[in-house]
Design a protein around this motif. Structure first.
Motif, short mmCIF file in Angstrom:
data_model
loop_
_atom_site.label_atom_id
_atom_site.label_comp_id
_atom_site.label_asym_id
_atom_site.label_seq_id
_atom_site.Cartn_x
_atom_site.Cartn_y
_atom_site.Cartn_z
N UNK A 196 0.83 -1.20 0.00
CA UNK A 196 0.00 0.00 0.00
C UNK A 196 0.87 1.25 0.00
N UNK A 197 1.88 1.27 0.85
CA UNK A 197 2.78 2.43 0.95
C UNK A 197 3.61 2.62 -0.31
N UNK A 198 3.91 1.54 -1.00
CA UNK A 198 4.67 1.63 -2.23
C UNK A 198 3.93 2.49 -3.26
N UNK A 199 2.64 2.27 -3.37
CA UNK A 199 1.84 3.11 -4.25
C UNK A 199 1.87 4.56 -3.82
N UNK A 200 1.83 4.78 -2.51
CA UNK A 200 1.90 6.14 -1.98
C UNK A 200 3.22 6.82 -2.27
N UNK A 201 4.30 6.06 -2.22
CA UNK A 201 5.62 6.63 -2.51
C UNK A 201 5.71 7.03 -3.98
N UNK A 202 5.22 6.18 -4.85
CA UNK A 202 5.21 6.53 -6.27
C UNK A 202 4.36 7.78 -6.51
N UNK A 224 -1.04 0.30 -6.60
CA UNK A 224 -2.30 0.39 -5.88
C UNK A 224 -3.24 -0.76 -6.21
N UNK A 225 -3.24 -1.17 -7.46
CA UNK A 225 -4.08 -2.32 -7.84
C UNK A 225 -3.58 -3.61 -7.20
N UNK A 226 -2.29 -3.72 -7.00
CA UNK A 226 -1.75 -4.90 -6.30
C UNK A 226 -2.25 -4.92 -4.86
N UNK A 227 -2.24 -3.75 -4.21
CA UNK A 227 -2.75 -3.67 -2.83
C UNK A 227 -4.24 -3.98 -2.81
N UNK A 228 -4.97 -3.44 -3.78
CA UNK A 228 -6.42 -3.68 -3.86
C UNK A 228 -6.72 -5.16 -4.04
N UNK A 229 -5.91 -5.83 -4.83
CA UNK A 229 -6.10 -7.26 -5.05
C UNK A 229 -5.88 -8.05 -3.76
N UNK A 267 -8.40 2.45 2.24
CA UNK A 267 -7.21 3.23 1.89
C UNK A 267 -6.69 2.85 0.51
N UNK A 268 -6.75 1.58 0.17
CA UNK A 268 -6.32 1.15 -1.17
C UNK A 268 -7.18 1.84 -2.23
N UNK A 269 -8.47 1.91 -2.00
CA UNK A 269 -9.37 2.55 -2.95
C UNK A 269 -9.13 4.07 -3.01
N UNK A 270 -8.89 4.66 -1.86
CA UNK A 270 -8.64 6.10 -1.81
C UNK A 270 -7.36 6.45 -2.56
N UNK A 271 -6.31 5.68 -2.34
CA UNK A 271 -5.04 5.94 -3.03
C UNK A 271 -5.20 5.80 -4.54
#
Length: 91
Positions: A41-47, A60-65, A72-76
């Motif tokens: 999840x944080x990886x998407x946030x860093x990008x 983010x889609x990896x976290x969502x999966x 939070x995954x959906x929000x990001x």
């Protein structure tokens, strides 16, 4: 150092404005444990923080999966889609 300690270090880097350092730490964590949700999840946030919205969406889609109902995954993902101008998907 445990994965949790590595994650804590990555979050410290991120919180002190060192998104690139955080990104590298998060990539290492996910490489070691692809199921580490918080790091994913944080990886998407860093990008996102670095302005790489396409990578933020992909991660983010990896976290969502991993956790389809995680707010939070959906929000990001929504934030990243807005940045690339895809309001319909963001909603």
């Amino acid at each position: 150092m445990s994965l949790q300690e590595q994650f804590d270090e990555a979050m410290y880097e991120f919180s002190t404005g060192h998104a690139e350092a955080a990104l590298a730490r998060l990539q290492a964590i996910v490489a070691e444990d692809p199921n580490y949700f918080d790091a994913q999840l944080a990886l998407g946030g860093a990008y996102y923080a670095l302005g790489d919205y396409a990578a933020a969406i992909a991660e983010g889609h990896k976290a969502e999966k991993m956790r389809p109902n995680d707010q939070m995954a959906h929000t990001n993902l929504s934030r990243a889609y807005m940045k690339v101008g895809d309001k319909k998907t963001a909603e």
